[in-house]
Design a protein around this motif. Structure first.
Motif, mmCIF file in Angstrom:
data_model
loop_
_atom_site.group_PDB
_atom_site.id
_atom_site.type_symbol
_atom_site.label_atom_id
_atom_site.label_comp_id
_atom_site.label_asym_id
_atom_site.label_seq_id
_atom_site.Cartn_x
_atom_site.Cartn_y
_atom_site.Cartn_z
ATOM 1 N N PHE A 16 -53.714 -103.572 13.749
ATOM 2 C CA PHE A 16 -53.602 -102.894 15.026
ATOM 3 C C PHE A 16 -54.016 -101.426 14.882
ATOM 4 N N GLU A 17 -53.492 -100.769 13.822
ATOM 5 C CA GLU A 17 -53.818 -99.354 13.612
ATOM 6 C C GLU A 17 -55.316 -99.155 13.408
ATOM 7 N N ARG A 18 -55.948 -100.087 12.658
ATOM 8 C CA ARG A 18 -57.374 -99.917 12.355
ATOM 9 C C ARG A 18 -58.204 -99.998 13.644
ATOM 10 N N ASP A 19 -57.883 -100.963 14.487
ATOM 11 C CA ASP A 19 -58.622 -101.086 15.757
ATOM 12 C C ASP A 19 -58.495 -99.807 16.580
ATOM 13 N N ARG A 20 -57.271 -99.272 16.614
ATOM 14 C CA ARG A 20 -57.054 -98.088 17.437
ATOM 15 C C ARG A 20 -57.789 -96.892 16.851
ATOM 16 N N VAL A 21 -57.755 -96.774 15.524
ATOM 17 C CA VAL A 21 -58.446 -95.656 14.868
ATOM 18 C C VAL A 21 -59.948 -95.755 15.127
ATOM 19 N N ASN A 22 -60.502 -96.956 15.066
ATOM 20 C CA ASN A 22 -61.933 -97.110 15.337
ATOM 21 C C ASN A 22 -62.267 -96.680 16.759
ATOM 22 N N ARG A 23 -61.389 -96.998 17.688
ATOM 23 C CA ARG A 23 -61.629 -96.576 19.081
ATOM 24 C C ARG A 23 -61.545 -95.066 19.212
ATOM 25 N N LEU A 24 -60.550 -94.459 18.540
ATOM 26 C CA LEU A 24 -60.411 -93.001 18.592
ATOM 27 C C LEU A 24 -61.649 -92.324 18.015
ATOM 28 N N ARG A 25 -62.188 -92.888 16.932
ATOM 29 C CA ARG A 25 -63.379 -92.271 16.299
ATOM 30 C C ARG A 25 -64.554 -92.276 17.281
ATOM 31 N N LYS A 26 -64.649 -93.341 18.082
ATOM 32 C CA LYS A 26 -65.742 -93.396 19.070
ATOM 33 C C LYS A 26 -65.497 -92.396 20.201
ATOM 34 N N LEU A 27 -64.229 -92.325 20.641
ATOM 35 C CA LEU A 27 -63.910 -91.452 21.776
ATOM 36 C C LEU A 27 -63.996 -89.984 21.396
ATOM 37 N N ALA A 28 -63.627 -89.668 20.154
ATOM 38 C CA ALA A 28 -63.583 -88.265 19.728
ATOM 39 C C ALA A 28 -64.249 -88.140 18.364
ATOM 40 N N PRO A 29 -65.574 -88.268 18.342
ATOM 41 C CA PRO A 29 -66.264 -88.322 17.039
ATOM 42 C C PRO A 29 -66.115 -87.038 16.221
ATOM 43 N N ALA A 30 -65.848 -85.920 16.884
ATOM 44 C CA ALA A 30 -65.766 -84.665 16.128
ATOM 45 C C ALA A 30 -64.361 -84.407 15.588
ATOM 46 N N ALA A 31 -63.375 -85.190 16.039
ATOM 47 C CA ALA A 31 -61.990 -84.897 15.635
ATOM 48 C C ALA A 31 -61.718 -85.403 14.223
ATOM 49 N N ALA A 32 -60.934 -84.618 13.474
ATOM 50 C CA ALA A 32 -60.433 -85.100 12.182
ATOM 51 C C ALA A 32 -59.129 -85.850 12.454
ATOM 52 N N LEU A 33 -59.031 -87.070 11.926
ATOM 53 C CA LEU A 33 -57.811 -87.854 12.150
ATOM 54 C C LEU A 33 -56.825 -87.592 11.009
ATOM 55 N N ARG A 34 -55.582 -87.322 11.380
ATOM 56 C CA ARG A 34 -54.526 -87.079 10.380
ATOM 57 C C ARG A 34 -53.395 -88.074 10.626
ATOM 58 N N ASN A 35 -52.681 -88.373 9.531
ATOM 59 C CA ASN A 35 -51.643 -89.405 9.627
ATOM 60 C C ASN A 35 -50.304 -88.825 10.093
ATOM 61 N N ALA A 36 -49.759 -89.408 11.168
ATOM 62 C CA ALA A 36 -48.461 -88.971 11.681
ATOM 63 C C ALA A 36 -47.325 -89.862 11.188
ATOM 64 N N ALA A 37 -47.661 -90.869 10.347
ATOM 65 C CA ALA A 37 -46.645 -91.876 9.996
ATOM 66 C C ALA A 37 -45.431 -91.248 9.319
ATOM 67 N N GLU A 38 -45.671 -90.356 8.360
ATOM 68 C CA GLU A 38 -44.526 -89.827 7.620
ATOM 69 C C GLU A 38 -43.649 -88.944 8.504
ATOM 70 N N ALA A 39 -44.295 -88.125 9.342
ATOM 71 C CA ALA A 39 -43.514 -87.255 10.229
ATOM 72 C C ALA A 39 -42.681 -88.099 11.197
ATOM 73 N N MET A 40 -43.267 -89.205 11.666
ATOM 74 C CA MET A 40 -42.517 -90.053 12.591
ATOM 75 C C MET A 40 -41.361 -90.742 11.887
ATOM 76 N N ALA A 41 -41.584 -91.164 10.637
ATOM 77 C CA ALA A 41 -40.502 -91.807 9.888
ATOM 78 C C ALA A 41 -39.350 -90.828 9.696
ATOM 79 N N ARG A 42 -39.669 -89.575 9.425
ATOM 80 C CA ARG A 42 -38.610 -88.578 9.248
ATOM 81 C C ARG A 42 -37.864 -88.336 10.558
ATOM 82 N N LEU A 43 -38.610 -88.315 11.672
ATOM 83 C CA LEU A 43 -37.948 -88.188 12.985
ATOM 84 C C LEU A 43 -37.003 -89.348 13.230
ATOM 85 N N ARG A 44 -37.437 -90.535 12.833
ATOM 86 C CA ARG A 44 -36.615 -91.730 13.072
ATOM 87 C C ARG A 44 -35.301 -91.681 12.310
ATOM 88 N N GLN A 45 -35.265 -90.922 11.219
ATOM 89 C CA GLN A 45 -34.040 -90.910 10.409
ATOM 90 C C GLN A 45 -32.889 -90.186 11.100
#
Ligand code: GLY
Ligand code: MN
Ligand code: MN
Length: 290
Positions: A16-45
């Protein structure tokens, strides 16, 4: 652009994540993608008041299931009948589904971690490990009680039960912001439990009991029963964790686990599962045999 990136391993895996990332790359080709997973996991705690209310709803329904099980357990019942009763009760009380596969392990099965076949007929003299809880609005509970199938613990069962309970109380008493649940390291409540178990009781060979505690003491609970985020992070107010020491002695067919849920507060801990019988005598009373 921060988003959830797919796991770095196995680049071929479709996700699921890969499909979404591929779509984001098409929509915003100049953007650098960064991972929010760890920050979200810390918020969840750290739980909000709203999340806590949902967890407490799952806890209340699951405690009702445990109370009904205490009344129903007797020799001759099958483990799956207890699982069915408990699922019925927590769903009747509003849970949508079990938070994890129910563990209803009697006799030797009480010593088997993650046992969930639940096929055995229970016999007088067995102990019964009930690790069963429901999920409410996607928030989990996680509760274990150990019962004597006949309604009265034997002296040996009671001895081991009291040691596990003593270890759990020592750990809960030590919980406050700043301690950790990791196995080692500074302020580890896991270490408190291992030291307690090693200082109390013996197996048949006269060996200390710490080696029979074969799993982690605590984990965060929330949207997942084993919630996201680093276990090495010191506890903070608003975190919800389990405290679940156990002793499993296969050669005696004797397993005891006691698992409660705790909210970390500014000054210590609040036991979310406080109203569920936990002392050996209170469990025997709830089973109606005293
Ligand atoms: N029921 C899963 C666990 O205790 O971690
Ligand atoms: Mn647990
Ligand atoms: Mn559990």
């Amino acid at each position: 652009l921060y988003t959830i990136l797919p796991p770095p391993r196995d680049p071929e895996a479709c996700s699921f994540e890969r499909d979404r990332v591929n779509r984001l790359r098409k929509l915003a080709p100049a953007a650098a993608l960064r991972n929010a997973a760890e920050a979200m996991a810390r918020l969840r705690q750290v739980k909000s008041e709203t999340e806590l209310a949902l967890i407490e709803k799952a806890v209340r329904a699951s405690m009702a299931a445990h109370r009904e099980a205490m009344k129903a357990v007797r020799p001759g019942l099958y483990e799956y009948q207890v699982a069915a009763l408990m699922k019925y009760v927590f769903e009747r009380e509003g849970c949508e589904r079990p938070a994890y596969a129910p563990v209803v392990g009697s006799g030797f099965n009480s010593t088997v971690l993650h046992y969930s076949a639940n096929t055995r007929r229970m016999e007088a003299g067995d102990v019964l490990v009930l690790d069963v809880a429901g999920e409410y609005s996607f928030y989990a509970a996680d509760i274990t009680r150990t019962l004597p199938v006949s309604g009265r613990f034997t002296p040996r069962q009671r001895q081991i039960y009291e040691i596990v309970l003593g270890a759990q109380k020592a750990a809960i008493a030590a919980i406050r912001p700043g301690v950790t649940v990791a196995r080692a390291g500074p302020n580890s409540i896991h270490k408190i439990v291992v030291d307690y178990l090693n200082a109390q009781g013996k197996d048949r060979l006269g060996e200390p009991l710490g080696k029979y505690f074969i799993h982690g003491l605590s984990h965060h609970v929330g949207l997942s029963v084993h919630d996201a985020g680093p276990v090495t992070r010191p506890l903070e107010p608003g975190m919800v964790i389990t405290v679940e020491p156990g002793i499993y002695i296969p050669e005696e067919g004797l397993g005891v686990r006691i698992e409660d849920m705790v909210l970390v507060t500014e000054s210590g801990a609040r036991l979310l599962t406080e109203s569920l019988p936990r002392e050996a005598a209170d469990i025997e009373r709830a089973m109606g045999r005293r």
